[in-house]
Design an enzyme around this catalytic site. Structure first.
Site, PDB file in Angstrom:
ATOM      1  CD  GLU A 510      -2.951   1.183   0.220  1.00 13.86           C
ATOM      2  OE1 GLU A 510      -3.724   2.164   0.185  1.00 13.86           O
ATOM      3  OE2 GLU A 510      -3.037   0.227  -0.577  1.00 13.86           O
ATOM      4  CB  THR A 621     -10.009   8.937 -10.779  1.00  7.01           C
ATOM      5  OG1 THR A 621      -8.790   8.593 -10.117  1.00  7.01           O
ATOM      6  CG2 THR A 621     -11.193   8.845  -9.826  1.00  7.01           C
TER       7      THR A 621
END
Length: 639
Positions: A510, A621
Site C-alpha cells: 500500500e 479516475t
C-alpha cells in the site's frame, strides 16, 4: 357575517350596550382588527380555493402567492450559513409547482429547476439558489429563465456523437500476434470469473466476499446497491462479454433503486456510479444509463450548498444534508474529492442541457484560483466555509492524487480548449518537480509527501498513477519539457515496478518508503497489504501506448501471474494482507474497482491502440471512459 344596523327610534347599538366612551373605542378597535384578520386570511388560502376566488380575481391570487413566496425565500437565504452543518435531517419542503394553467412541459421544467436548486429544507418554496462567487442567494421563482422558456426540450444527439469518434470503440483487432491475443484472452477469462462469482453469490450487493461466498454492502454509498454491477458494465462491454453485459444491464433496469436514504461519499458515488453510468451510455446509447446518471447527479447537488460552493465530502442521498468527514481536519473538504468531479459534471450538463452541473465545478476552479498556493503546491485540506487551506499537507497519493489527474484530462476532454486547466496542471507539476520529486541513494525516482515544508520520504501505491498521468501530459508539450516529463514518467513507473519486484508475491504494498536504508519497500506492518489496486498497471498501459516499449507489457503480464497465484480463490479474487509473505492471508474482499480498473487496464495493455483510443476517450479516475468533445453533440437548434 352579521351586520348590526341602527334601528329607527332606538339609540346606537354601542350606547344600547351601555358602554362608556373609552370602552366604545376599545370595542371598535377590536372589531376592526377582527375584520382585517378575516380578510387577510383570504391570502393564505391555497390558490385553488373556491372561497378565495369569490373575493379575489385569479391574477391577484397568483400575485399574493408569489409575494408570500418571495418573503419566505428571503428569510431562508439569511439563515443559509447557520444551517450548513446540521447533523439531523430537516423536514423536507415541497417544491412550488407552476400554475395549473401553465403548459405541462413548462411545469415539468419548473419542477426540475426546483429539485436542482438544492436540499428542500434549505431552499424556501418558490425560490431557487444561485451561486455567485460561492455565496448562495435566493431569488423569486418568477425570475427563473425556465419560466420564460418556450423552446423545445433539450435533446442530446447520440448518433452525431458516435460519428465524431475517430476509431471504433472496440477497435479493429487486426495484425496482432498470437501471444498478445492469448494473454488478452486470459485477462478476459479472469474478468468472467470475477463477474460470475459476484453474480452467483452477491448480485445486488456492492462487493463480493469470495472466501465466505456472500455479499458486502459497506457504508460508502448511502444505501445505493450494485457498485460492482455499475463498475463492471463498461469492462464487460469492451471485453465483448455480451451475455454478462446483458445480465448487468437487466439488473440496472429492474433493480437499481436511487430512492435511498443514507450517508454517501460524494467522491465515490461520483467516480463509480455516475462515471460508470455515463461511460456505458456513451458506449451503447442505452437511455437507461443516461437517465440514472442524471437522476443521481441531481441528488449530489445539495453537497455544494456551502458559503464557498466547495462541496462537503458526505451527503445523505435522501435528505440532501451534507457534512465533512469526521476525520478531516477542522471540517475541511478533501482536494482529491472536490477536485475529482469536473469530468463527470461537465458530461451531466452536456447530456441534460442543464448548466448547473458545469457551474458547480467551474466555481471550484474559481475558489482555487483565488487562494494562495504555498510554494505553488495544493494542500490536501480546504475549508468549505472560508475557502482557505486548513493544513499544509501535500500528497500526490491519497487525498490529493486525482485532482491533478483531472486537470490534464479536463484539458484533453475539452479537445484542448480548457486552457485554464492546462495552466493549472503545468504550474502544479512544475512545483511538484521542484519540491517533491527526489532520487534515492539507489537511483530510484519518487515523489515524496510535503508537510508544512518537511518532506516525508514515502510514496503510496495510489501515487503510482502519476507515471501515466505525466506521460499523458508530456505528449502535448514540446522540446526539452516533453523529453524531461517522459523521462520522469518512465522513472516513476520503474520505481513502482520495483515496489512489486521486491516483494515475495510480486505484488506491491500500500505504501513504500525511502529511509533508513530501505528503498521501495514497506517498513511498517500497516502498509504491507495489497487490495487489488490498479494504479501501477494503469501507468504500464499509458507508457505502453505512448512508447510501445515491450517491457511494459512484460511487467503487466507479471502482475497477471501474481494475481492468479496469490489472489485468485475458489469464488473470485481477494486482496492479501502481506505482500512479503509467500503464504499470504486473504482479506476476503473482491473490490469493485478490480473489475472497473485493474482488469480493464490489463486488458487494454494487450489490445491494439484503437481500442478505446486515447484520441477519442479519457478515463475517469475509476477507469470509466468519457469521450473527448470533438464536436458539439447537441441537436441542431438546441442551446
Amino acid at each position: 357575517m352579521v351586520v348590526l344596523r341602527k334601528l329607527p327610534g332606538m339609540p346606537g347599538w354601542p350606547a344600547a350596550l351601555g358602554l362608556r366612551l373609552p370602552q366604545k373605542f376599545l370595542f371598535l378597535l377590536f372589531l376592526s382588527g377582527l375584520l382585517t384578520l378575516c380578510f387577510g386570511a383570504l391570502f393564505l388560502l391555497p390558490d385553488s380555493s373556491r372561497f378565495k376566488r369569490l373575493f379575489l380575481p385569479r391574477r391577484a391570487t397568483a400575485s399574493a402567492s408569489s409575494s408570500s413566496s418571495a418573503s419566505s425565500s428571503s428569510a431562508s437565504s439569511s439563515s443559509t450559513r447557520d444551517t450548513d452543518l446540521p447533523r439531523s435531517p430537516p423536514a423536507a419542503a415541497e417544491p412550488r409547482h407552476a400554475s395549473p394553467a401553465a403548459p405541462r412541459r413548462l411545469r415539468e421544467k419548473l419542477r426540475t429547476a426546483a429539485r436542482m436548486a438544492g436540499p428542500p429544507a434549505r431552499t424556501a418554496p418558490g425560490s431557487r439558489q444561485q451561486v455567485q462567487g460561492g455565496e448562495s442567494r435566493a431569488q423569486p421563482a418568477s425570475a427563473s429563465p425556465l419560466a420564460r422558456e418556450t423552446r423545445a426540450p433539450f435533446r442530446f444527439d447520440y448518433e452525431r456523437f458516435r460519428r465524431s469518434l475517430r476509431h471504433p470503440v472496440r477497435g479493429g483487432r487486426s495484425g496482432e500476434d498470437p501471444e498478445t491475443r492469448a494473454r488478452r484472452m486470459k485477462i478476459k477469462e479472469m474478468m468472467k470469473f470475477a463477474w460470475d462469482n459476484y453474480k452467483q453469490y452477491a448480485l445486488g450487493k456492492n462487493e463480493l466476499r469470495p472466501l465466505t461466498k456472500n455479499g458486502h454492502i459497506g457504508n460508502m454509498f448511502g444505501g445505493l446497491r450494485g457498485a460492482t454491477v455499475i463498475d463492471a458494465l463498461d469492462t464487460l462491454y469492451i471485453m465483448e462479454l455480451e451475455e454478462e453485459f446483458q445480465e448487468a444491464k437487466q439488473w440496472v433496469e429492474k433493480s437499481f433503486d436511487l430512492n435511498v436514504n443514507g450517508e454517501a461519499s460524494l467522491f465515490e458515488v461520483n467516480i463509480r456510479y455516475i462515471g460508470g453510468l455515463l461511460a456505458t451510455y456513451y458506449l451503447t446509447g442505452e437511455e437507461v444509463f443516461k437517465s440514472k446518471a442524471l437522476e443521481l447527479g441531481e441528488k449530489l447537488l445539495p453537497a455544494f450548498n456551502t458559503p464557498t460552493g466547495i462541496p462537503r465530502g458526505v451527503i445523505n442521498l435522501g435528505s440532501g444534508m451534507s457534512w465533512s468527514w469526521g476525520w478531516a481536519s477542522a471540517g475541511s473538504s478533501i482536494l482529491a474529492e472536490f477536485g475529482t468531479l469536473h469530468l463527470e459534471f461537465l458530461h451531466l450538463s452536456e447530456l441534460s442541457g442543464n448548466p448547473v452541473f458545469a457551474e458547480k465545478v467551474r466555481n471550484i476552479r474559481r475558489v482555487l484560483s483565488r487562494v494562495e498556493k504555498p510554494q505553488g503546491l495544493y494542500p490536501n485540506f480546504l475549508s468549505p466555509v472560508t475557502g482557505s487551506w486548513v493544513q499544509h499537507h501535500v500528497s500526490i497519493g491519497g487525498l490529493g492524487d486525482s485532482f491533478y489527474e483531472y486537470l490534464i484530462k479536463s484539458w484533453l476532454m475539452s479537445d484542448k480548449k480548457d486552457s485554464e486547466a492546462k495552466k493549472m496542471y503545468d504550474d502544479a507539476l512544475e512545483a511538484i518537480e521542484k519540491h517533491l520529486v527526489k532520487k534515492s541513494a539507489g537511483g530510484l525516482t519518487y515523489i515524496a509527501e510535503w508537510r508544512g515544508g518537511i518532506l516525508d520520504h514515502k510514496m503510496g501505491h495510489l501515487a503510482c498513477f502519476s507515471g501515466g498521468m505525466i506521460a499523458l501530459g508530456a505528449q502535448h508539450s514540446t522540446g526539452d519539457r516533453r523529453q524531461r516529463h517522459m523521462e520522469l514518467a518512465a522513472e516513476i513507473t520503474s520505481t513502482c515496478h520495483e515496489s512489486y519486484t521486491r516483494s515475495d508475491t510480486k505484488l506491491g504494498p500500500e505504501a513504500f518508503r525511502f529511509d533508513a536504508g530501505s528503498e521501495a519497500t514497506a517498513t511498517r506492518l500497516s502498509e504491507r497489504y495489497y487490495i487489488l489496486r490498479p494504479e501501477v498497471v494503469e501507468s504500464y498501459m499509458y507508457l505502453w501506448r505512448l512508447t510501445h516499449q515491450p517491457k511494459y507489457r512484460h511487467w503487466g503480464w507479471e502482475v497477471v501471474q501474481a494475481l492468479e497465484k496469490h489472489c485468485r480463490v475458489e469464488a473470485g479474487f481477494s486482496g492479501i494482507r502481506d505482500v512479503y509473505s509467500t503464504t499470504p492471508s486473504h482479506d476476503n474482499m473482491q473490490q469493485s474497482f478490480f473489475l472497473a480498473e485493474t482488469l480493464k487496464y490489463l486488458y487494454l495493455l494487450f489490445c491494439e491502440d484503437d481500442v478505446l483510443s486515447l484520441e477519442d476517450w479519457v478515463f475517469n479516475t475509476e477507469a470509466h471512459p468519457l469521450p473527448i468533445n470533438h464536436t458539439d453533440s447537441k441537436a441542431a437548434g438546441q442551446p
